[in-house]
Design a protein around this motif. Structure first.
Motif, PDB file in Angstrom:
ATOM      1  N   ASP A  33       6.730  -9.387   1.781  1.00  0.00           N
ATOM      2  CA  ASP A  33       5.965  -8.648   0.773  1.00  0.00           C
ATOM      3  C   ASP A  33       6.844  -8.249  -0.406  1.00  0.00           C
ATOM      4  O   ASP A  33       6.398  -8.249  -1.558  1.00  0.00           O
ATOM      5  CB  ASP A  33       5.294  -7.424   1.394  1.00  0.00           C
ATOM      6  CG  ASP A  33       4.172  -7.808   2.344  1.00  0.00           C
ATOM      7  OD1 ASP A  33       3.632  -8.929   2.219  1.00  0.00           O
ATOM      8  OD2 ASP A  33       3.838  -6.991   3.221  1.00  0.00           O
ATOM      9  N   LEU A  34       8.088  -7.927  -0.112  1.00  0.00           N
ATOM     10  CA  LEU A  34       9.029  -7.578  -1.169  1.00  0.00           C
ATOM     11  C   LEU A  34       9.264  -8.778  -2.084  1.00  0.00           C
ATOM     12  O   LEU A  34       9.244  -8.653  -3.310  1.00  0.00           O
ATOM     13  CB  LEU A  34      10.348  -7.102  -0.548  1.00  0.00           C
ATOM     14  CG  LEU A  34      11.432  -6.661  -1.498  1.00  0.00           C
ATOM     15  CD1 LEU A  34      10.956  -5.488  -2.349  1.00  0.00           C
ATOM     16  CD2 LEU A  34      12.677  -6.278  -0.732  1.00  0.00           C
ATOM     17  N   ILE A  40      10.904  -3.320  -5.112  1.00  0.00           N
ATOM     18  CA  ILE A  40      10.974  -2.403  -3.976  1.00  0.00           C
ATOM     19  C   ILE A  40       9.943  -1.290  -4.159  1.00  0.00           C
ATOM     20  O   ILE A  40       9.257  -0.898  -3.218  1.00  0.00           O
ATOM     21  CB  ILE A  40      12.401  -1.833  -3.807  1.00  0.00           C
ATOM     22  CG1 ILE A  40      13.327  -2.955  -3.332  1.00  0.00           C
ATOM     23  CG2 ILE A  40      12.425  -0.665  -2.830  1.00  0.00           C
ATOM     24  CD1 ILE A  40      14.784  -2.573  -3.220  1.00  0.00           C
ATOM     25  N   ARG A  41       9.802  -0.802  -5.389  1.00  0.00           N
ATOM     26  CA  ARG A  41       8.837   0.276  -5.672  1.00  0.00           C
ATOM     27  C   ARG A  41       7.407  -0.164  -5.362  1.00  0.00           C
ATOM     28  O   ARG A  41       6.654   0.550  -4.698  1.00  0.00           O
ATOM     29  CB  ARG A  41       8.941   0.725  -7.136  1.00  0.00           C
ATOM     30  CG  ARG A  41       7.996   1.869  -7.490  1.00  0.00           C
ATOM     31  CD  ARG A  41       7.982   2.167  -8.980  1.00  0.00           C
ATOM     32  NE  ARG A  41       7.695   1.020  -9.829  1.00  0.00           N
ATOM     33  CZ  ARG A  41       6.485   0.476  -9.993  1.00  0.00           C
ATOM     34  NH1 ARG A  41       5.441   0.973  -9.364  1.00  0.00           N
ATOM     35  NH2 ARG A  41       6.310  -0.570 -10.780  1.00  0.00           N
ATOM     36  N   GLU A  45       4.931   1.310  -2.435  1.00  0.00           N
ATOM     37  CA  GLU A  45       3.566   1.801  -2.694  1.00  0.00           C
ATOM     38  C   GLU A  45       2.569   1.094  -1.782  1.00  0.00           C
ATOM     39  O   GLU A  45       1.668   1.724  -1.234  1.00  0.00           O
ATOM     40  CB  GLU A  45       3.190   1.574  -4.159  1.00  0.00           C
ATOM     41  CG  GLU A  45       3.906   2.495  -5.120  1.00  0.00           C
ATOM     42  CD  GLU A  45       3.658   2.142  -6.584  1.00  0.00           C
ATOM     43  OE1 GLU A  45       2.859   1.216  -6.874  1.00  0.00           O
ATOM     44  OE2 GLU A  45       4.273   2.795  -7.445  1.00  0.00           O
ATOM     45  N   GLN A  46       2.736  -0.211  -1.618  1.00  0.00           N
ATOM     46  CA  GLN A  46       1.848  -1.001  -0.764  1.00  0.00           C
ATOM     47  C   GLN A  46       1.885  -0.488   0.676  1.00  0.00           C
ATOM     48  O   GLN A  46       0.860  -0.437   1.350  1.00  0.00           O
ATOM     49  CB  GLN A  46       2.277  -2.466  -0.807  1.00  0.00           C
ATOM     50  CG  GLN A  46       1.471  -3.396   0.047  1.00  0.00           C
ATOM     51  CD  GLN A  46       2.019  -4.831  -0.015  1.00  0.00           C
ATOM     52  OE1 GLN A  46       2.764  -5.198  -0.917  1.00  0.00           O
ATOM     53  NE2 GLN A  46       1.651  -5.625   0.969  1.00  0.00           N
ATOM     54  N   GLY A  48       2.856   2.591   1.532  1.00  0.00           N
ATOM     55  CA  GLY A  48       2.710   4.046   1.571  1.00  0.00           C
ATOM     56  C   GLY A  48       3.998   4.744   1.988  1.00  0.00           C
ATOM     57  O   GLY A  48       3.971   5.769   2.662  1.00  0.00           O
ATOM     58  N   ARG A  49       5.127   4.163   1.597  1.00  0.00           N
ATOM     59  CA  ARG A  49       6.436   4.731   1.925  1.00  0.00           C
ATOM     60  C   ARG A  49       7.232   4.878   0.640  1.00  0.00           C
ATOM     61  O   ARG A  49       6.838   4.370  -0.412  1.00  0.00           O
ATOM     62  CB  ARG A  49       7.154   3.805   2.915  1.00  0.00           C
ATOM     63  CG  ARG A  49       6.433   3.779   4.267  1.00  0.00           C
ATOM     64  CD  ARG A  49       6.607   2.519   5.040  1.00  0.00           C
ATOM     65  NE  ARG A  49       7.907   2.347   5.656  1.00  0.00           N
ATOM     66  CZ  ARG A  49       8.234   1.262   6.351  1.00  0.00           C
ATOM     67  NH1 ARG A  49       7.366   0.283   6.518  1.00  0.00           N
ATOM     68  NH2 ARG A  49       9.424   1.147   6.878  1.00  0.00           N
ATOM     69  N   ASP A  50       8.366   5.563   0.720  1.00  0.00           N
ATOM     70  CA  ASP A  50       9.161   5.678  -0.499  1.00  0.00           C
ATOM     71  C   ASP A  50      10.154   4.519  -0.603  1.00  0.00           C
ATOM     72  O   ASP A  50      10.467   3.844   0.385  1.00  0.00           O
ATOM     73  CB  ASP A  50       9.842   7.039  -0.624  1.00  0.00           C
ATOM     74  CG  ASP A  50      10.912   7.307   0.415  1.00  0.00           C
ATOM     75  OD1 ASP A  50      11.350   6.370   1.082  1.00  0.00           O
ATOM     76  OD2 ASP A  50      11.316   8.481   0.532  1.00  0.00           O
ATOM     77  N   SER A  51      10.612   4.283  -1.810  1.00  0.00           N
ATOM     78  CA  SER A  51      11.490   3.148  -2.089  1.00  0.00           C
ATOM     79  C   SER A  51      12.774   3.204  -1.277  1.00  0.00           C
ATOM     80  O   SER A  51      13.263   2.169  -0.808  1.00  0.00           O
ATOM     81  CB  SER A  51      11.836   3.104  -3.576  1.00  0.00           C
ATOM     82  OG  SER A  51      10.677   2.897  -4.340  1.00  0.00           O
ATOM     83  N   ALA A  52      13.321   4.394  -1.094  1.00  0.00           N
ATOM     84  CA  ALA A  52      14.572   4.535  -0.344  1.00  0.00           C
ATOM     85  C   ALA A  52      14.392   4.079   1.105  1.00  0.00           C
ATOM     86  O   ALA A  52      15.273   3.428   1.677  1.00  0.00           O
ATOM     87  CB  ALA A  52      15.055   5.980  -0.396  1.00  0.00           C
TER      88      ALA A  52
END
Length: 132
Positions: A33-34, A40-41, A45-46, A48-52
């Motif tokens: 998906d990445l 990464i952002r 979002e896809q 539902g998590r943060d980029s880190a």
């Protein structure tokens, strides 16, 4: 009775293996998906998590493999040469895994319909197959 227990144990082993594989497959799906999103952002979002968190998950995969998959120095990021080489293989692996899960689900549906008609001695097996 013994065959039912043996079958139940074998199914539990298969379930455990699938659960372990499932966790790894989710990481590989993230990798795919990445690559598709290019960000990464966007991937975060896809999911539902943060980029880190996404970055840490992929870093952990890279450490396990002992090879970088992402070139984080470039903007937008790019896959490394190894990442690009692995990409079609990972697509195939994830596709086959999803196909496997579909077949297991179909089998479980058929088996649970049969088992329902056989009474309480199949209850444990029915529960096992139902939760596949």
């Amino acid at each position: 009775q013994l065959k039912l227990i043996e079958l139940s144990i074998n199914i539990e082993k298969i379930l455990n293996l699938l659960m372990k594989a499932s966790n790894q497959i989710e990481v590989w799906k993230l990798f795919l998906d990445l690559r598709h999103s290019g960000s990464i952002r966007k991937t975060a979002e896809q999911y539902g998590r943060d980029s880190a968190e996404i970055s840490r998950t992929l870093s952990k995969l890279e450490k396990e493999l002992k090879v970088p998959l992402l070139d984080r120095r470039s903007r937008p990021f790019r896959l490394t040469e190894t990442g690009e080489e692995l990409f079609p293989l990972v697509e195939d692996m994830v596709g086959r895994y999803e196909e496997l899960l579909g077949k297991i689900e179909q089998k479980a549906d058929k088996e649970s319909a049969i088992i329902k008609d056989h009474g309480p001695e199949y209850f444990r097996l029915y529960l096992t197959l139902t939760f596949l």
